[in-house]
Enzyme design. Structure first.
Site, PDB file in Angstrom:
ATOM      1  N   ASP A 149      -7.118  18.450 -15.038  1.00 55.81           N
ATOM      2  CA  ASP A 149      -7.454  17.089 -15.458  1.00 55.81           C
ATOM      3  C   ASP A 149      -7.052  16.971 -16.926  1.00 55.81           C
ATOM      4  O   ASP A 149      -7.671  17.578 -17.804  1.00 55.81           O
ATOM      5  CB  ASP A 149      -8.963  16.864 -15.265  1.00 55.81           C
TER       6      ASP A 149
ATOM      7  N   ARG B 258       0.841  -1.199   0.000  1.00 56.39           N
ATOM      8  CA  ARG B 258       0.000   0.000   0.000  1.00 56.39           C
ATOM      9  C   ARG B 258       0.874   1.247   0.000  1.00 56.39           C
ATOM     10  O   ARG B 258       0.608   2.236  -0.678  1.00 56.39           O
ATOM     11  CB  ARG B 258      -0.949  -0.017   1.220  1.00 56.39           C
TER      12      ARG B 258
ATOM     13  N   LYS C  63      -8.466   5.781 -19.312  1.00 51.11           N
ATOM     14  CA  LYS C  63      -8.730   6.246 -20.673  1.00 51.11           C
ATOM     15  C   LYS C  63      -7.476   6.054 -21.542  1.00 51.11           C
ATOM     16  O   LYS C  63      -6.997   4.949 -21.669  1.00 51.11           O
ATOM     17  CB  LYS C  63      -9.196   7.699 -20.617  1.00 51.11           C
TER      18      LYS C  63
END
Ligand SMILES: Cc1ncc(COP(=O)(O)O)c(C=O)c1O
Length: 382
Positions: free
Chosen positions: A170, A46, A195
């Site tokens: 973004d 993690r 994407k």
């Protein structure tokens, strides 16, 4: 090294144990310490994982960033970017945002005491006018989802700098191949790597990139504390996808330009939006701040929802599905899909009509794509 070389080499040195050319997948969640408080760079997955680190380094390099962090989704990366806000802080955002980002702002952060103003990004001065002494962050997308509006990143970055606010961009639609916001003065870049960065519609992921050590430390702390990390297998797949970003983006763009021009000439089409068309109101800005125009084409079909529905049902190669940025061509109906979390009134206000269709143009043969659009449009009586 140039962009396409960095995509294939950065973070991907030969495996020291085997000289394997391709970085291995490290599924191990735990790494042995040498002695108390001494380890060799990794301790628990993690906190840090070698496969994730390879991807983070490569993406950071492509964004001209010192630091990169990979998350379980673009939405998890958005949440992490907001971790530097506290109750009372104010964010100025462009009024054209991915619906899920708007939902995070309005339904998760607003009730916790952060405030948000949404401004028309066509004029950068609107961001300045909305500033308050509490403004801590400016958040923009460029090009926006789904109407492909552009925001002058350098101009907004100058405003943010003067106000002491963080500019987060973004960059999902443009990708670092076509646009590098940090070089234009932004301080944080966000990706839904789901994407174009992964590019094959088979891994959900997100990333942040920055040059600021303090922001990196804050994001890394949050990433480790919350644990919405990109897993090793997904990191490996995304790194593999990233290697071909340059060639994929060139082909997405070539097909998108052809399609935008084709749609422009069709009587069933009310309007076509593509930054690469000289008719796009911000075509000049696109030429200035981007190295290419991307692979998304949005258009409005005459006849509203009914016509849009007939069109998507008739498609044979384009697939009617959520998401974008994969090698396969997709069609989306933003009003009921990507922007369903906005009210009809909110959508109308920003121009997402029931006849708006967003095409994520893939890298198939352009002739096939045009033939498909042609026959699907033909199904609709005008
Ligand atoms: C521009 C943009 N930003 C962020 C996101 C959220 O990313 P994810 O779906 O990976 O959580 C999306 C998803 O469609 C997006 O289009």
């Amino acid at each position: 090294m140039k962009f396409a070389t960095r995509a294939i080499r950065v973070g991907q040195s030969l495996d020291p144990a085997t000289r394997a050319v391709i970085p291995p997948i490290h599924p191990s969640v735990t790494y042995a310490f040498n002695e108390i408080e001494k380890h060799s760079g990794f301790e628990y997955s993690r906190t840090g994982n070698p496969t994730r680190a390879a991807f983070e380094q490569c993406l950071a390099s492509l964004e001209e960033a010192k630091f990169g962090l990979a998350f379980a989704s673009g939405s998890a990366a958005t949440d992490a970017a907001l971790c530097v806000l506290k109750s009372g802080d104010h964010v100025v955002a462009g009024n054209h945002l991915y619906g899920g980002t708007y939902r995070i702002f309005e339904t998760l952060y607003k009730p916790r005491g952060m405030t948000f103003s949404y401004v028309d990004g066509d004029d950068p001065r609107n961001f300045e006018r909305a500033l308050t002494p509490q403004t801590k962050m400016i958040w923009i997308e460029s090009p926006t989802n789904p109407l492909l509006k552009l925001i002058d990143i350098a101009a907004v970055a100058a405003i943010a700098r003067r106000a002491g606010a963080i500019l987060a961009v973004d960059n999902t639609f443009a990708t670092p191949y076509f646009q590098q916001p940090l070089t234009l003065g932004a301080e944080v870049v966000l990706h839904s790597t789901t994407k174009y960065v992964n590019g094959h519609s088979d891994v959900l992921g997100g990333a942040l990139a920055t040059n600021r050590q303090d922001l990196y430390a804050a994001f890394q702390f949050y990433q480790n504390a919350i644990g919405a990390v990109l897993g090793p297998f997904d990191s490996w797949l995304t790194l593999r996808g990233l290697k071909t970003l340059a060639v994929r983006m060139r082909q997405h763009e070539a097909n998108a330009l052809r399609i935008a021009e084709f749609l422009k000439g069709r009587p069933q089409v009310e309007s076509v939006i593509y930054p690469g068309l000289p008719s796009h109101p911000q075509h000049e800005l696109a030429r200035r701040q981007m190295k290419g125009f991307g692979g998304i084409v949005t258009f409005r079909i005459r006849g509203g929802r009914e016509a849009a529905n007939a069109f998507v049902k008739a498609l044979r190669i384009f697939i009617f599905a959520e998401s974008l940025g994969g090698v396969e061509s997709l069609a989306c109906h933003p009003a009921t899909m990507s922007h369903a979390s906005l009210t009809e009134e909110e959508r109308q206000a920003i121009g997402i009509t029931q006849g708006t269709v967003r095409l994520s143009v893939g890298i198939e043969d352009g002739d096939d794509l045009i033939e498909d659009l042609d026959q699907a449009l033909g199904r609709k009586a005008v």
